[in-house]
Design a protein around this motif. Structure first.
Motif, mmCIF file in Angstrom:
data_model
loop_
_atom_site.group_PDB
_atom_site.id
_atom_site.type_symbol
_atom_site.label_atom_id
_atom_site.label_comp_id
_atom_site.label_asym_id
_atom_site.label_seq_id
_atom_site.Cartn_x
_atom_site.Cartn_y
_atom_site.Cartn_z
ATOM 1 N N GLN A 123 49.854 53.131 66.717
ATOM 2 C CA GLN A 123 51.266 53.313 66.065
ATOM 3 C C GLN A 123 51.797 52.287 65.100
ATOM 4 O O GLN A 123 52.447 52.364 64.152
ATOM 5 N N ILE A 124 51.079 51.164 65.514
ATOM 6 C CA ILE A 124 51.274 49.840 64.601
ATOM 7 C C ILE A 124 50.304 49.754 63.563
ATOM 8 O O ILE A 124 50.855 49.381 62.375
ATOM 9 N N THR A 125 49.246 49.823 63.729
ATOM 10 C CA THR A 125 48.186 49.539 62.603
ATOM 11 C C THR A 125 48.015 50.878 61.653
ATOM 12 O O THR A 125 47.533 50.660 60.579
ATOM 13 N N SER A 126 48.272 52.079 62.014
ATOM 14 C CA SER A 126 48.110 53.063 60.973
ATOM 15 C C SER A 126 49.096 53.018 59.912
ATOM 16 O O SER A 126 50.413 52.973 60.083
ATOM 17 N N PRO A 127 48.815 52.939 58.707
ATOM 18 C CA PRO A 127 49.665 53.208 57.671
ATOM 19 C C PRO A 127 50.560 54.273 57.500
ATOM 20 O O PRO A 127 51.519 54.184 56.861
ATOM 21 N N LYS A 128 50.107 55.295 58.101
ATOM 22 C CA LYS A 128 50.737 56.497 58.088
ATOM 23 C C LYS A 128 51.884 56.433 58.953
ATOM 24 O O LYS A 128 53.007 57.272 58.867
ATOM 25 N N LYS A 129 51.849 55.716 60.010
ATOM 26 C CA LYS A 129 53.084 55.281 60.768
ATOM 27 C C LYS A 129 54.112 54.547 60.151
ATOM 28 O O LYS A 129 55.461 54.406 60.599
ATOM 29 N N GLN A 130 54.006 53.877 58.958
ATOM 30 C CA GLN A 130 55.022 53.083 58.468
ATOM 31 C C GLN A 130 55.711 52.154 59.086
ATOM 32 O O GLN A 130 56.941 51.968 59.083
ATOM 33 N N LYS A 131 54.902 51.490 59.844
ATOM 34 C CA LYS A 131 55.448 50.068 60.766
ATOM 35 C C LYS A 131 55.534 48.898 59.696
ATOM 36 O O LYS A 131 54.297 48.398 59.604
ATOM 37 N N ARG A 165 51.281 50.024 48.573
ATOM 38 C CA ARG A 165 52.557 50.592 48.683
ATOM 39 C C ARG A 165 53.690 49.522 48.483
ATOM 40 O O ARG A 165 53.546 48.684 48.757
ATOM 41 N N PRO A 166 54.732 50.361 48.120
ATOM 42 C CA PRO A 166 55.924 49.634 47.718
ATOM 43 C C PRO A 166 56.473 48.620 48.796
ATOM 44 O O PRO A 166 56.308 49.045 50.068
ATOM 45 N N ALA A 167 56.516 47.267 48.405
ATOM 46 C CA ALA A 167 57.028 46.306 49.611
ATOM 47 C C ALA A 167 58.392 46.162 49.563
ATOM 48 O O ALA A 167 59.240 46.230 48.656
ATOM 49 N N GLN A 168 58.888 45.247 50.779
ATOM 50 C CA GLN A 168 60.389 44.828 50.635
ATOM 51 C C GLN A 168 60.122 43.339 50.344
ATOM 52 O O GLN A 168 59.436 42.721 51.055
ATOM 53 N N ALA A 169 60.540 42.922 49.310
ATOM 54 C CA ALA A 169 60.498 41.511 49.080
ATOM 55 C C ALA A 169 61.771 40.912 48.723
ATOM 56 O O ALA A 169 62.655 41.472 47.892
ATOM 57 N N GLN A 170 62.262 39.674 49.202
ATOM 58 C CA GLN A 170 63.459 39.175 48.856
ATOM 59 C C GLN A 170 63.227 37.530 48.759
ATOM 60 O O GLN A 170 62.617 37.035 49.770
ATOM 61 N N ALA A 171 63.689 36.734 47.976
ATOM 62 C CA ALA A 171 63.409 35.290 47.744
ATOM 63 C C ALA A 171 64.174 34.767 48.675
ATOM 64 O O ALA A 171 65.526 35.119 49.086
ATOM 65 N N LYS A 185 45.788 45.593 54.743
ATOM 66 C CA LYS A 185 44.345 45.513 53.917
ATOM 67 C C LYS A 185 44.078 43.854 54.005
ATOM 68 O O LYS A 185 44.649 43.227 54.495
ATOM 69 N N TYR A 186 42.805 43.856 53.868
ATOM 70 C CA TYR A 186 42.169 42.360 54.028
ATOM 71 C C TYR A 186 42.844 41.658 53.236
ATOM 72 O O TYR A 186 42.795 41.574 52.048
ATOM 73 N N HIS A 187 43.208 40.292 53.980
ATOM 74 C CA HIS A 187 44.089 39.249 53.220
ATOM 75 C C HIS A 187 44.853 39.743 52.196
ATOM 76 O O HIS A 187 45.427 39.323 51.190
ATOM 77 N N GLN A 188 45.883 40.962 52.579
ATOM 78 C CA GLN A 188 46.714 41.782 51.955
ATOM 79 C C GLN A 188 47.947 40.661 51.210
ATOM 80 O O GLN A 188 47.913 40.861 49.983
ATOM 81 N N VAL A 189 48.494 39.969 51.920
ATOM 82 C CA VAL A 189 49.570 39.211 51.573
ATOM 83 C C VAL A 189 49.195 38.376 50.614
ATOM 84 O O VAL A 189 49.665 38.084 49.108
ATOM 85 N N LYS A 190 48.115 37.420 50.688
ATOM 86 C CA LYS A 190 47.534 36.619 49.872
ATOM 87 C C LYS A 190 47.133 37.202 48.452
ATOM 88 O O LYS A 190 47.321 36.551 47.453
ATOM 89 N N ARG A 191 46.649 38.392 48.595
ATOM 90 C CA ARG A 191 46.050 39.163 47.455
ATOM 91 C C ARG A 191 47.197 39.597 46.640
ATOM 92 O O ARG A 191 47.184 39.528 45.308
ATOM 93 N N MET A 192 48.189 39.926 47.311
ATOM 94 C CA MET A 192 49.466 40.667 46.509
ATOM 95 C C MET A 192 49.997 39.365 45.744
ATOM 96 O O MET A 192 50.583 39.619 44.491
ATOM 97 N N LEU A 193 50.246 38.148 46.362
ATOM 98 C CA LEU A 193 50.871 37.159 45.598
ATOM 99 C C LEU A 193 49.887 36.579 44.585
ATOM 100 O O LEU A 193 50.556 36.342 43.496
ATOM 101 N N ALA A 194 48.461 36.726 44.679
ATOM 102 C CA ALA A 194 47.601 36.465 43.714
ATOM 103 C C ALA A 194 47.610 37.398 42.530
ATOM 104 O O ALA A 194 47.639 37.024 41.229
ATOM 105 N N ALA A 195 48.235 38.522 42.929
ATOM 106 C CA ALA A 195 48.226 39.598 41.882
ATOM 107 C C ALA A 195 49.681 39.350 40.856
ATOM 108 O O ALA A 195 49.569 39.945 39.685
#
Length: 236
Positions: A123-131, A165-171, A185-195
């Motif tokens: 329930q936590i790890t499946s992207p379909k569950k939107q956790k 997928r759309p993220a919730q982001a707040q400074a 995804k593998y190293h997702q947060v780090k890769r998102m910031l690199a993007a």
């Protein structure tokens, strides 16, 4: 563990002994079921049966759930030849069937959930569950509103065909943001910031769904989840 099950399988599981050794102990009369010695390894038992090995009662603990405040330097694996694992921090019996529900990198800190309930962790790890998993991210460069908007709409990761997928982001301040994502995804947060032309300096997970890291837990400490916390995952 599913019941009914063989007595040798049960004793092996609870004591973390090889099945071959358990069978020898059974033949020697070291195992009893409801006070009666058995010398047959294939006897079927139920969850309600009372099992003893050499006079000591064996108890099946069932499904268990823990939250851990992961420190840096630990890997989210059951075993590792090079680094200590999060399981080295748990002083609990029968951990061989446990796993991490949503891993963190070795240098990432914060909330880790550990369980032996595969359906619950799915329930936590499946992207379909939107956790959503929420992170406090400290960055090398200043967080811009443009970067926040890109993260909210989805960004292109290196070697990935689809946008995140759309993220919730707040400074939080100039060099920090709170980011919530529902993928793993593998190293997702780090890769998102690199993007968005930035670099992660420190990464700390604060929350999984509505389960928040207990502020009373110091780095390396853990506790069982409450019934309410367990049900949060099953309810959504």
């Amino acid at each position: 563990m599913k019941f009914p099950c063989r007595i040798d399988k049960f004793v092996s599981h609870i004591n973390e002994l090889p099945r071959s050794k358990v069978k020898i102990l059974i033949k020697k009369g070291e195992v009893s079921i409801n006070g009666i010695v058995t010398k047959k390894s294939d006897v079927q038992i139920t969850r309600e049966d009372s099992i003893e090995l050499s006079g000591k009662q064996l108890k099946y603990l069932g499904k268990r759930y823990f939250m851990l405040n992961k420190p840096q330097g630990y890997v989210c694996a059951n075993s590792d030849e090079l680094h200590p694992t999060v399981f080295d921090l748990l002083d609990e019996p029968n951990l061989k069937d446990f796993h991490v529900a949503g891993r963190l990198d070795i240098d990432t800190t914060g909330l880790v959930l550990i369980t032996n309930d595969g359906d619950w962790s799915h329930q936590i790890t499946s992207p379909k569950k939107q956790k959503y998993k929420t992170y406090l991210v400290e960055t090398k460069e200043i967080i811009t509103e443009e970067a926040l908007e890109q993260l909210r709409h989805g960004v292109a990761l290196h070697n990935e065909k689809q946008l995140t997928r759309p993220a919730q982001a707040q400074a939080v301040d100039k060099y920090a943001l709170r980011l919530s994502i529902c993928e793993g995804k593998y190293h997702q947060v780090k890769r998102m910031l690199a993007a968005v032309s930035n670099h992660v300096v420190e990464l700390h997970r604060e929350k999984i769904s509505d389960i928040e890291l207990d502020s009373k837990l110091s780095a390396g400490e853990y506790r069982p989840l409450t019934e309410h916390e367990i049900n949060i995952i099953n309810a959504k």
